[in-house]
Design a protein around this motif. Sequence first.
Motif, PDB file in Angstrom:
ATOM      1  N   VAL A 205     -30.372 -44.754-103.937  1.00  0.00           N
ATOM      2  CA  VAL A 205     -30.390 -43.460-103.289  1.00  0.00           C
ATOM      3  C   VAL A 205     -31.767 -43.425-102.545  1.00  0.00           C
ATOM      4  O   VAL A 205     -31.481 -42.721-101.462  1.00  0.00           O
ATOM      5  CB  VAL A 205     -30.249 -42.394-104.264  1.00  0.00           C
ATOM      6  N   PRO A 206     -32.880 -43.538-102.987  1.00  0.00           N
ATOM      7  CA  PRO A 206     -34.089 -43.127-102.315  1.00  0.00           C
ATOM      8  C   PRO A 206     -34.149 -43.638-101.015  1.00  0.00           C
ATOM      9  O   PRO A 206     -34.357 -43.352 -99.789  1.00  0.00           O
ATOM     10  CB  PRO A 206     -35.095 -43.722-103.187  1.00  0.00           C
ATOM     11  N   GLN A 207     -33.736 -45.263-100.967  1.00  0.00           N
ATOM     12  CA  GLN A 207     -33.682 -45.771 -99.420  1.00  0.00           C
ATOM     13  C   GLN A 207     -32.731 -45.376 -98.545  1.00  0.00           C
ATOM     14  O   GLN A 207     -32.925 -45.515 -97.616  1.00  0.00           O
ATOM     15  CB  GLN A 207     -33.700 -47.323 -99.766  1.00  0.00           C
ATOM     16  N   ARG A 208     -31.723 -44.553 -98.952  1.00  0.00           N
ATOM     17  CA  ARG A 208     -30.732 -44.466 -98.080  1.00  0.00           C
ATOM     18  C   ARG A 208     -30.753 -42.845 -97.641  1.00  0.00           C
ATOM     19  O   ARG A 208     -30.300 -42.384 -96.754  1.00  0.00           O
ATOM     20  CB  ARG A 208     -29.241 -44.411 -99.157  1.00  0.00           C
ATOM     21  N   LEU A 209     -31.849 -42.187 -98.000  1.00  0.00           N
ATOM     22  CA  LEU A 209     -32.126 -40.655 -97.802  1.00  0.00           C
ATOM     23  C   LEU A 209     -32.618 -40.546 -96.463  1.00  0.00           C
ATOM     24  O   LEU A 209     -32.275 -39.681 -95.767  1.00  0.00           O
ATOM     25  CB  LEU A 209     -33.045 -40.051 -98.730  1.00  0.00           C
ATOM     26  N   PRO A 210     -33.248 -41.507 -95.850  1.00  0.00           N
ATOM     27  CA  PRO A 210     -33.580 -41.339 -94.367  1.00  0.00           C
ATOM     28  C   PRO A 210     -32.482 -40.806 -93.568  1.00  0.00           C
ATOM     29  O   PRO A 210     -32.478 -40.232 -92.639  1.00  0.00           O
ATOM     30  CB  PRO A 210     -34.378 -42.258 -93.836  1.00  0.00           C
ATOM     31  N   ALA A 211     -31.375 -41.662 -93.739  1.00  0.00           N
ATOM     32  CA  ALA A 211     -30.198 -41.559 -92.829  1.00  0.00           C
ATOM     33  C   ALA A 211     -29.370 -40.434 -93.416  1.00  0.00           C
ATOM     34  O   ALA A 211     -28.387 -40.010 -92.707  1.00  0.00           O
ATOM     35  CB  ALA A 211     -29.339 -42.965 -92.800  1.00  0.00           C
ATOM     36  N   PRO A 230     -30.781 -33.328-115.790  1.00  0.00           N
ATOM     37  CA  PRO A 230     -30.829 -34.650-115.730  1.00  0.00           C
ATOM     38  C   PRO A 230     -31.273 -35.403-117.013  1.00  0.00           C
ATOM     39  O   PRO A 230     -32.178 -34.785-117.905  1.00  0.00           O
ATOM     40  CB  PRO A 230     -32.043 -34.938-114.660  1.00  0.00           C
ATOM     41  N   ALA A 231     -30.747 -36.497-117.215  1.00  0.00           N
ATOM     42  CA  ALA A 231     -30.995 -37.199-118.333  1.00  0.00           C
ATOM     43  C   ALA A 231     -32.596 -37.904-118.608  1.00  0.00           C
ATOM     44  O   ALA A 231     -33.255 -37.838-119.331  1.00  0.00           O
ATOM     45  CB  ALA A 231     -29.900 -38.281-118.549  1.00  0.00           C
ATOM     46  N   ASP A 232     -32.747 -38.373-117.220  1.00  0.00           N
ATOM     47  CA  ASP A 232     -34.200 -38.881-117.009  1.00  0.00           C
ATOM     48  C   ASP A 232     -34.925 -38.277-115.827  1.00  0.00           C
ATOM     49  O   ASP A 232     -34.763 -38.563-114.909  1.00  0.00           O
ATOM     50  CB  ASP A 232     -34.020 -40.477-116.882  1.00  0.00           C
ATOM     51  N   PRO A 233     -35.777 -37.362-116.087  1.00  0.00           N
ATOM     52  CA  PRO A 233     -36.395 -36.702-114.907  1.00  0.00           C
ATOM     53  C   PRO A 233     -37.317 -37.487-114.114  1.00  0.00           C
ATOM     54  O   PRO A 233     -37.324 -37.549-112.977  1.00  0.00           O
ATOM     55  CB  PRO A 233     -37.492 -35.619-115.770  1.00  0.00           C
ATOM     56  N   ALA A 234     -37.998 -38.657-114.704  1.00  0.00           N
ATOM     57  CA  ALA A 234     -38.806 -39.604-114.004  1.00  0.00           C
ATOM     58  C   ALA A 234     -37.741 -40.327-113.111  1.00  0.00           C
ATOM     59  O   ALA A 234     -38.462 -40.848-112.149  1.00  0.00           O
ATOM     60  CB  ALA A 234     -39.249 -40.556-114.989  1.00  0.00           C
ATOM     61  N   ALA A 235     -36.466 -40.724-113.333  1.00  0.00           N
ATOM     62  CA  ALA A 235     -35.726 -41.551-112.582  1.00  0.00           C
ATOM     63  C   ALA A 235     -35.096 -40.507-111.446  1.00  0.00           C
ATOM     64  O   ALA A 235     -34.940 -40.986-110.380  1.00  0.00           O
ATOM     65  CB  ALA A 235     -34.489 -41.913-113.357  1.00  0.00           C
ATOM     66  N   LEU A 236     -35.097 -39.225-111.311  1.00  0.00           N
ATOM     67  CA  LEU A 236     -34.545 -38.340-110.645  1.00  0.00           C
ATOM     68  C   LEU A 236     -35.883 -37.987-109.456  1.00  0.00           C
ATOM     69  O   LEU A 236     -35.588 -37.712-108.491  1.00  0.00           O
ATOM     70  CB  LEU A 236     -34.094 -37.188-111.155  1.00  0.00           C
ATOM     71  N   ALA A 237     -37.092 -38.147-109.965  1.00  0.00           N
ATOM     72  CA  ALA A 237     -38.252 -37.676-109.330  1.00  0.00           C
ATOM     73  C   ALA A 237     -38.125 -38.431-107.949  1.00  0.00           C
ATOM     74  O   ALA A 237     -38.406 -38.014-106.823  1.00  0.00           O
ATOM     75  CB  ALA A 237     -39.432 -37.912-109.727  1.00  0.00           C
ATOM     76  N   VAL A 239     -35.730 -39.471-106.009  1.00  0.00           N
ATOM     77  CA  VAL A 239     -34.804 -38.954-105.011  1.00  0.00           C
ATOM     78  C   VAL A 239     -35.155 -37.464-104.656  1.00  0.00           C
ATOM     79  O   VAL A 239     -35.022 -37.284-103.622  1.00  0.00           O
ATOM     80  CB  VAL A 239     -33.396 -38.699-106.051  1.00  0.00           C
ATOM     81  N   LEU A 240     -35.882 -36.618-105.538  1.00  0.00           N
ATOM     82  CA  LEU A 240     -36.333 -35.531-104.988  1.00  0.00           C
ATOM     83  C   LEU A 240     -37.466 -35.759-103.927  1.00  0.00           C
ATOM     84  O   LEU A 240     -37.606 -34.907-102.966  1.00  0.00           O
ATOM     85  CB  LEU A 240     -36.726 -34.452-106.225  1.00  0.00           C
ATOM     86  N   ALA A 241     -38.157 -36.673-104.208  1.00  0.00           N
ATOM     87  CA  ALA A 241     -39.355 -36.620-103.290  1.00  0.00           C
ATOM     88  C   ALA A 241     -38.757 -37.194-101.886  1.00  0.00           C
ATOM     89  O   ALA A 241     -39.212 -36.790-101.040  1.00  0.00           O
ATOM     90  CB  ALA A 241     -40.391 -37.693-103.718  1.00  0.00           C
TER      91      ALA A 241
END
Length: 285
Positions: A205-211, A230-237, A239-241
């Motif tokens: 997901v993070p690398q797909r976000l620019p497009a 979220p089950a894991d806030p650290a894993a979500l961070a 994506v939010l960033a």
Amino acid sequence: MRLAPKLAMSNIAWSPEERLEAYAILAEAGFTELEIAPGLFFHAAEDPFLPDTASARRARAEAANAGLAVVSMQSLLFGVTGASLFEGAEARAAFEAGMRRAIALAERFGIPNLVFGSPLQRRVPEGLAMADALDQAAAVFRRLGDAAAAADTRIGIEANPAAYGTNFCTTLDEALGFVGQVDHPAIVPHLDLGAMHMNGDFASVPQRLPALAPRLSHVHVSEPGLAPAPADPAALAPVLAGLGAQGYSGAISIEMKRAPEGLAAVRRAVRGLAEAVRQAEALHA
């Protein structure tokens, strides 16, 4: 850098009887948005998609008193019988009428986003080629796009994994392909993180976000089977960033079904998303 996401939660996480306490939990945590399933939000109305004035005024005032604006709607075909996108003309007409009913409700109350999931109503039957199904669906959604645009709302196409009982747009790439085929400004991609988990694509997901981020209408913070999120806030961070870095301005909404422990799970989910935002700000600094 401080992020300022529009934080939301779907009301499928609590019962109607718990709504006021749930709203208070969201308000205390700084949430400003609410996602609704009409059958739960307008629960006092005989028809939640055609709520009477008194029921509608009361439901909206309760949310507004907690500082919550209704930003999105899901469960669009709740209560519609015989609706299917691919099971013949009569079922398709029921499907389209049900979707238009949801669009009309969004227009009445100024709801800017509709999430199209409805996995069972979009299953492609055996014997119908996927290419033909895509053509049929694109024609329907171009008409729905016209209706949505006229109502000043948008329909977000959600990937529903095969585990939810469908075979149409089961991955983000398939959903993006369908949105491209429809080619209508009111038919847009929706990002459901639970689906990304279930399809084994969450890490991408993070690398797909620019497009992707500039095209998104809405984001669901969810887990497989709509477990508490979220089950894991650290894993979500990350994506939010990434969303923040791309200037995403839509809502980030927790989507989870009501847990057995009720509002205790809502409190944990709200804290988890707040923690993910804090970690995202550190990554985005």
